[in-house]
Design a protein around this motif. Structure first.
Motif, mmCIF file in Angstrom:
data_model
loop_
_atom_site.group_PDB
_atom_site.id
_atom_site.type_symbol
_atom_site.label_atom_id
_atom_site.label_comp_id
_atom_site.label_asym_id
_atom_site.label_seq_id
_atom_site.Cartn_x
_atom_site.Cartn_y
_atom_site.Cartn_z
ATOM 1 N N HIS A 87 27.891 -2.782 -25.312
ATOM 2 C CA HIS A 87 27.527 -2.292 -23.985
ATOM 3 C C HIS A 87 28.781 -1.776 -23.306
ATOM 4 C CE1 HIS A 87 26.583 -2.880 -19.660
ATOM 5 N NE2 HIS A 87 25.368 -2.537 -20.027
ATOM 6 N N GLU A 88 28.752 -0.478 -22.962
ATOM 7 C CA GLU A 88 29.935 0.093 -22.329
ATOM 8 C C GLU A 88 29.535 1.187 -21.355
ATOM 9 O OE1 GLU A 88 34.317 1.806 -23.620
ATOM 10 O OE2 GLU A 88 32.580 2.250 -24.827
ATOM 11 N N ASN A 89 30.141 1.171 -20.183
ATOM 12 C CA ASN A 89 29.894 2.195 -19.159
ATOM 13 C C ASN A 89 28.415 2.433 -18.884
ATOM 14 O OD1 ASN A 89 32.600 2.691 -18.713
ATOM 15 N ND2 ASN A 89 32.720 4.257 -20.295
ATOM 16 N N GLY A 90 27.644 1.362 -18.930
ATOM 17 C CA GLY A 90 26.225 1.503 -18.615
ATOM 18 C C GLY A 90 25.365 2.026 -19.755
ATOM 19 N N ILE A 91 25.944 2.069 -20.950
ATOM 20 C CA ILE A 91 25.154 2.479 -22.122
ATOM 21 C C ILE A 91 25.065 1.302 -23.086
ATOM 22 C CG2 ILE A 91 25.014 4.010 -24.125
ATOM 23 C CD1 ILE A 91 24.877 5.826 -21.861
ATOM 24 N N LEU A 92 23.851 0.985 -23.492
ATOM 25 C CA LEU A 92 23.648 -0.039 -24.511
ATOM 26 C C LEU A 92 23.526 0.682 -25.844
ATOM 27 C CD1 LEU A 92 22.929 -3.046 -25.212
ATOM 28 C CD2 LEU A 92 20.556 -2.385 -24.878
ATOM 29 N N HIS A 93 24.337 0.250 -26.790
ATOM 30 C CA HIS A 93 24.433 0.937 -28.069
ATOM 31 C C HIS A 93 24.026 -0.063 -29.154
ATOM 32 C CE1 HIS A 93 26.280 3.655 -30.997
ATOM 33 N NE2 HIS A 93 26.922 2.623 -31.506
ATOM 34 N N ILE A 94 22.971 0.251 -29.892
ATOM 35 C CA ILE A 94 22.485 -0.685 -30.911
ATOM 36 C C ILE A 94 22.470 0.021 -32.270
ATOM 37 C CG2 ILE A 94 20.604 -2.227 -31.614
ATOM 38 C CD1 ILE A 94 19.620 -1.978 -28.655
ATOM 39 N N VAL A 95 23.059 -0.651 -33.257
ATOM 40 C CA VAL A 95 23.067 -0.110 -34.615
ATOM 41 C C VAL A 95 22.249 -1.038 -35.512
ATOM 42 C CG1 VAL A 95 24.497 0.584 -36.579
ATOM 43 C CG2 VAL A 95 25.345 0.911 -34.253
ATOM 44 N N LEU A 96 21.219 -0.491 -36.113
ATOM 45 C CA LEU A 96 20.392 -1.282 -37.038
ATOM 46 C C LEU A 96 20.612 -0.742 -38.443
ATOM 47 C CD1 LEU A 96 18.176 -0.306 -34.435
ATOM 48 C CD2 LEU A 96 17.377 -2.514 -35.210
ATOM 49 N N PRO A 97 21.447 -1.451 -39.246
ATOM 50 C CA PRO A 97 21.740 -0.942 -40.592
ATOM 51 C C PRO A 97 20.474 -0.929 -41.449
ATOM 52 C CG PRO A 97 23.202 -2.756 -39.988
ATOM 53 C CD PRO A 97 22.105 -2.728 -38.985
ATOM 54 N N LYS A 98 20.301 0.135 -42.186
ATOM 55 C CA LYS A 98 19.120 0.239 -43.050
ATOM 56 C C LYS A 98 19.216 -0.763 -44.193
ATOM 57 C CE LYS A 98 18.397 5.185 -42.585
ATOM 58 N NZ LYS A 98 18.461 6.443 -43.342
ATOM 59 N N ALA A 99 18.077 -1.266 -44.611
ATOM 60 C CA ALA A 99 18.036 -2.097 -45.802
ATOM 61 C C ALA A 99 18.278 -1.192 -47.008
ATOM 62 C CB ALA A 99 16.685 -2.787 -45.900
ATOM 63 N N GLU A 100 18.803 -1.771 -48.088
ATOM 64 C CA GLU A 100 19.164 -0.988 -49.273
ATOM 65 C C GLU A 100 18.041 -0.032 -49.683
ATOM 66 O OE1 GLU A 100 21.913 0.028 -50.872
ATOM 67 O OE2 GLU A 100 22.783 -1.435 -49.493
ATOM 68 N N GLU A 101 16.799 -0.559 -49.686
ATOM 69 C CA GLU A 101 15.695 0.252 -50.213
ATOM 70 C C GLU A 101 15.347 1.446 -49.315
ATOM 71 O OE1 GLU A 101 15.230 -3.078 -49.200
ATOM 72 O OE2 GLU A 101 13.155 -3.343 -48.510
ATOM 73 N N ALA A 102 15.858 1.437 -48.083
ATOM 74 C CA ALA A 102 15.521 2.528 -47.163
ATOM 75 C C ALA A 102 16.552 3.650 -47.189
ATOM 76 C CB ALA A 102 15.385 1.988 -45.752
ATOM 77 N N LYS A 103 17.672 3.386 -47.854
ATOM 78 C CA LYS A 103 18.726 4.406 -47.874
ATOM 79 C C LYS A 103 18.356 5.545 -48.831
ATOM 80 C CE LYS A 103 22.454 1.341 -46.669
ATOM 81 N NZ LYS A 103 23.575 0.558 -47.186
ATOM 82 N N ALA A 104 18.789 6.729 -48.469
ATOM 83 C CA ALA A 104 18.524 7.882 -49.316
ATOM 84 C C ALA A 104 19.306 7.737 -50.621
ATOM 85 C CB ALA A 104 18.929 9.150 -48.584
ATOM 86 N N LYS A 105 18.691 8.072 -51.692
ATOM 87 C CA LYS A 105 19.395 7.969 -52.969
ATOM 88 C C LYS A 105 19.573 9.335 -53.590
ATOM 89 C CE LYS A 105 18.007 3.304 -54.066
ATOM 90 N NZ LYS A 105 17.059 3.189 -52.941
ATOM 91 N N GLN A 106 20.741 9.499 -54.114
ATOM 92 C CA GLN A 106 21.017 10.742 -54.826
ATOM 93 C C GLN A 106 20.517 10.551 -56.247
ATOM 94 O OE1 GLN A 106 22.806 13.464 -53.390
ATOM 95 N NE2 GLN A 106 22.130 14.529 -55.229
ATOM 96 N N ILE A 107 19.705 11.498 -56.688
ATOM 97 C CA ILE A 107 19.170 11.364 -58.042
ATOM 98 C C ILE A 107 19.963 12.273 -58.970
ATOM 99 C CG2 ILE A 107 17.152 11.772 -59.503
ATOM 100 C CD1 ILE A 107 15.614 11.099 -56.726
ATOM 101 N N VAL A 108 20.439 11.665 -60.004
ATOM 102 C CA VAL A 108 21.265 12.420 -60.947
ATOM 103 C C VAL A 108 20.355 13.243 -61.854
ATOM 104 C CG1 VAL A 108 23.008 12.238 -62.773
ATOM 105 C CG2 VAL A 108 22.953 10.574 -60.894
ATOM 106 N N ILE A 109 20.665 14.521 -61.936
ATOM 107 C CA ILE A 109 19.859 15.396 -62.804
ATOM 108 C C ILE A 109 20.537 15.493 -64.158
ATOM 109 C CG2 ILE A 109 18.916 17.718 -63.063
ATOM 110 C CD1 ILE A 109 19.199 17.791 -59.874
ATOM 111 N N ARG A 110 19.777 15.178 -65.142
ATOM 112 C CA ARG A 110 20.386 15.176 -66.470
ATOM 113 C C ARG A 110 20.175 16.495 -67.173
ATOM 114 N NH1 ARG A 110 18.384 9.770 -69.295
ATOM 115 N NH2 ARG A 110 16.434 10.432 -68.397
#
Lengths: 137, 111
Positions: free
Chosen positions: A114-137
């Motif tokens: 909380h700073e200067n009247g702004i509440l800042h919240i970070v909710l880290p994504k669970a592993e399964e929600a993160k974008a994954k780069q798919i390797v093209i073979r």
């Protein structure tokens, strides 16, 4: 041209609904509404809420069942006998806002500041929600 | 699922509260998220001019949104423009304007 109104009462209801969007003279019912921005990054959901005039101790943040809830109270300043309002546009009262977080997040690692009247919240994504780069073979 | 929002500027008229006390006028403006250095308050020709720039940064530390808060107030003749006090806390700018000596309530002694 003849305009047929099947249910004239519905017009009144519509008018009432329109009025509900405006600040009315019933100041007692006016509640502070704070602006929020929600952003998704690769790693997290980032929520910023404008809470001017509210101290850190007066804000409560909970996360339960994928719902992030922010509640706060902005107390109306009490004027002394020889003081008077010349203008009062700032709204005072209790405020609550819930935000549905549709992605799985790591609730153990939620971070809020909380700073200067702004509440800042970070909710880290669970592993399964993160974008994954798919390797093209 | 990324949101691409291009850089944009908004002008905002901040909400204000003004309270008159026997010796002062206290002006409060909601300016959430500003850095103290980015707020300016100046009096010229009996007009109080308040402005602030609030920038929001994206992950690459580039500013993607700029909010510009602006508001002007005409001051009454009883304001002493030489001693103005301003402080910024929790997103609220509070400006205290003192009344001139000759306008203050006086206690009159009865002989």
């Amino acid at each position: 041209m003849v305009v047929r109104i099947h249910n004239p009462i519905s017009l009144f209801n519509e008018f009432e609904n329109l009025l509900a969007g405006f600040p009315t003279a019933k100041t007692a019912e006016r509640k502070p509404q704070f602006k929020a921005s929600i952003k998704e990054t690769n790693e997290a959901i980032v929520v910023n809420v404008e809470l001017p005039g509210i101290k850190k101790e007066e804000v409560k943040v909970t996360f339960d069942n994928d719902v992030l809830t922010i509640s706060a109270e902005r107390k109306r300043p009490e004027l002394k006998e020889n003081e008077q309002w010349l203008r009062n546009e700032i709204l005072y009262g209790t405020f609550e806002r819930s935000i549905n977080i549709s992605l799985p997040v790591n609730s153990e690692k939620i971070f809020a500041s909380h700073e200067n009247g702004i509440l800042h919240i970070v909710l880290p994504k669970a592993e399964e929600a993160k974008a994954k780069q798919i390797v093209i073979r | 699922m990324t949101n691409e929002i291009s850089k944009s500027t908004f002008t905002i008229v901040p909400a204000v509260d003004i309270v008159e006390t026997p010796h002062t006028y206290v002006v409060k403006l909601d300016i959430p998220g500003a850095q103290k250095e980015k707020i300016s308050a100046a009096i010229e020709n009996n007009i109080l001019n308040v402005s602030a720039v609030v920038e929001r940064f994206n992950d690459d530390q580039e500013s993607d949104t700029v909010k510009e808060y602006k508001r002007e107030f005409s001051l009454a003749n009883d304001v002493d423009v030489s001693t103005v006090d301003a402080e910024y806390e929790n997103g609220v700018l509070q400006i205290t304007l003192k009344k001139k000596e000759q306008y203050l309530p006086k206690q009159i002694n009865i002989n």
